[in-house]
Design an enzyme around this catalytic site. Structure first.
Site: not given
Ligand code: A2P
Length: 340
Positions: A17, A43, A102, A133, A160, A246, A319
């Protein structure tokens, strides 16, 4: 009031997203002062291009929101539960894509075409919730028709895609498909059953009433967005082995007569809906039509001959776009223009 440029933080910028949030901010030419990309420590330092410039991903922590006006949050419910109030405390307004807030009566749940004025209610918490979504694409259709002919009851079944469950779910569908084509065993992580070449009537957890939470989101969120607490709707939510988009089969019963032609006209005139409905030329919406588009696509509009005043139709949307990023960016745009 109008903020000429907003400082925007994207929480979950590396996710499925988050990536679309950035694409939509670019396409909609959203006026941004500072852009802050936030994710987990996995990341940190990763570079993401936005408007031709590399931006390094930063760590989401308690101090991440200083100087930020708008947060677009999509990193899962528990992350939002913790960090949206922190962002609001720091003076930002959070547009949260998760289900964390929500149904909170103090948090507006907004689809800009349907209930844009509810955005004003953000002031008590600093949070605006972006609906589920499947709900967003359906509620556009329901609102368009309900405005001209009150709806008595809705029966919806969803088809979906896996992208709604994030990047790891998309990888799981790809990996299982490759494994099957190579005669190898499939690995299951994200879904309880093999998703490749299977349809799973199970999205989110099962509740005490035997529905899934996804199904009840469609019921309860629709009621809140449309402002009709006793709106009659029943849903079956199904995960299908499709990467993006979706689809929904929607059956609608009305108070009084409506023809498919009238419905086509009403839906075609509604902002955010494109009607693709020429079955004689095999024209009806499919996932590819909606891919990377902001609109919701509707076709196969026909009379439900089993009731006095009923229609059946097919509704498709990307979605990750209108179902998530586009809706959130549209909310942010109204916030910036009218409230900040
Ligand atoms: P990261 O890439 O560092 O794991 P998706 O829904 O596509 O799996 O993406 C989830 C998003 O939420 C990613 O950008 C992920 O970052 C981020 N994310 C998941 N857990 C955490 C957390 N504890 N703190 C910050 N970002 C998070």
């Amino acid at each position: 009031m109008s903020l000429s440029q907003a400082n925007v933080a994207v929480v979950g910028a590396t996710g499925a997203v988050g990536e679309q949030m950035l694409a939509v901010l670019e396409e909609h030419e959203f006026p941004i002062g500072e852009l802050r990309l936030l994710a987990s420590e996995r990341s940190v330092g990763k570079k993401i291009r936005f408007r031709g410039k590399e931006h390094a991903v930063k760590l989401l922590d308690e101090n991440a929101f200083e100087g930020i006006d708008i947060v677009l949050s999509s990193a899962g419910g528990s992350v939002s539960e913790k960090f949206c109030p922190i962002a609001a405390q720091a003076g930002a307004v959070c547009v949260d894509n998760t289900s964390a807030f929500r149904m909170d009566p103090d948090v507006p749940l907004v689809v800009p075409e349907v209930n844009p004025d509810d955005i004003a209610l953000y002031k008590s918490t600093g949070i605006i919730a972006n609906p589920n979504c499947s709900t967003i694409q359906m509620v556009l259709v329901l609102d368009a028709l309900n405005r001209v002919n009150p709806i008595k009851r809705v029966v919806v079944s969803t088809y979906q895609s896996v992208s709604g469950a994030g990047r790891t779910a998309m990888e799981e569908l790809a990996n299982q498909s490759v494994a099957i084509f190579n005669g190898k065993p499939v690995e299951k992580k994200k879904f309880p059953h093999q998703i490749a070449f299977n349809c799973l009537p199970h999205i989110d957890v099962f509740l005490a009433n035997a529905y899934t939470r996804e199904e009840m989101k469609m019921v309860n969120e629709t009621r809140k967005i449309m402002g009709i607490p006793d709106f009659r709707l029943t849903a079956t939510a199904v995960r299908v082995p499709v990467f993006s988009g979706h689809s929904e089969s929607i059956n609608i019963e009305f108070e009084s007569a409506i023809t498919p032609d009238e419905a086509r006209e009403v839906l075609g005139a509604y902002k955010g809906i494109t009607v693709l409905d020429e079955p004689e030329h095999n024209v009806y919406p499919v996932n590819g039509d909606a891919s990377d588009k902001d609109d919701v696509f509707v076709g196969r509009i026909r009379a439900d001959e089993s009731v006095e005043h009923g229609l059946n139709l097919w509704c498709v949307s990307d979605n990750l776009r209108k179902g998530a990023a586009t809706n959130a960016v549209q909310i942010a745009q109204i916030l910036r223009e009218r409230y900040l």
